[in-house]
Design a protein around this motif. Sequence first.
Motif, PDB file in Angstrom:
ATOM      1  N   THR A  56      -0.882  -4.639  -2.392  1.00 30.91           N
ATOM      2  CA  THR A  56      -0.589  -3.421  -1.343  1.00 30.91           C
ATOM      3  C   THR A  56       0.288  -3.925  -0.402  1.00 30.91           C
ATOM      4  O   THR A  56      -0.189  -4.620   0.543  1.00 30.91           O
ATOM      5  N   PRO A  57       1.592  -3.818  -0.273  1.00 28.54           N
ATOM      6  CA  PRO A  57       2.546  -4.130   0.797  1.00 28.54           C
ATOM      7  C   PRO A  57       2.456  -3.181   1.770  1.00 28.54           C
ATOM      8  O   PRO A  57       2.093  -2.016   1.629  1.00 28.54           O
ATOM      9  N   GLN A  58       2.484  -3.670   3.128  1.00 29.12           N
ATOM     10  CA  GLN A  58       2.439  -2.687   4.214  1.00 29.12           C
ATOM     11  C   GLN A  58       3.786  -2.771   5.014  1.00 29.12           C
ATOM     12  O   GLN A  58       3.775  -2.650   6.170  1.00 29.12           O
ATOM     13  N   ARG A  60       8.520  -2.999   4.598  1.00 26.94           N
ATOM     14  CA  ARG A  60       9.255  -2.515   3.697  1.00 26.94           C
ATOM     15  C   ARG A  60      10.684  -3.696   3.644  1.00 26.94           C
ATOM     16  O   ARG A  60      10.552  -4.294   4.813  1.00 26.94           O
ATOM     17  N   GLY A  72       0.417  -7.102   4.258  1.00 30.56           N
ATOM     18  CA  GLY A  72       0.253  -6.669   2.974  1.00 30.56           C
ATOM     19  C   GLY A  72      -1.359  -6.850   2.951  1.00 30.56           C
ATOM     20  O   GLY A  72      -1.957  -7.593   3.566  1.00 30.56           O
ATOM     21  N   GLU A  98       3.643  -2.413  -5.848  1.00 32.41           N
ATOM     22  CA  GLU A  98       2.265  -2.004  -5.306  1.00 32.41           C
ATOM     23  C   GLU A  98       1.508  -1.461  -6.262  1.00 32.41           C
ATOM     24  O   GLU A  98       1.674  -0.754  -7.197  1.00 32.41           O
TER      25      GLU A  98
END
Length: 118
Positions: A56-58, A60, A72, A98
């Motif tokens: 899960t990237p956190q 952008r 992430g 994601e």
Amino acid sequence: MGKHEIAQLISAFRTSGAQRLKMTSGNTHLSLTVPAAPTPVRGIAQVLSPSVGVFTPQIRQGNPIFSGAKIGTIKRLNAEIDITAAQDGTLQAISQPEGAFVEYGAPVFEIALNETDK
């Protein structure tokens, strides 16, 4: 061979310095390989997955990144492992979608380094 024994073998392998491990115990076959180091590109740093799990990237693409910042996570079983930036820069690319299941050492981000970090 149970999950606990396999987890212990993987942990020992990671700290052993070995490049490859293949073993069989009854009906269990285990093959571990250290991923090849990414080819460095001037001004670009790859961030690799610290574990097997769901990515899960956190952050952008295009966002600034600061060394030590959480960018992430990798979720596996009941644990969540943070992915942190090692250098300052700008997020150039997210290498995995994601929710993707990623392997240990898989590239997950590309960071365009600040001039002082190249």
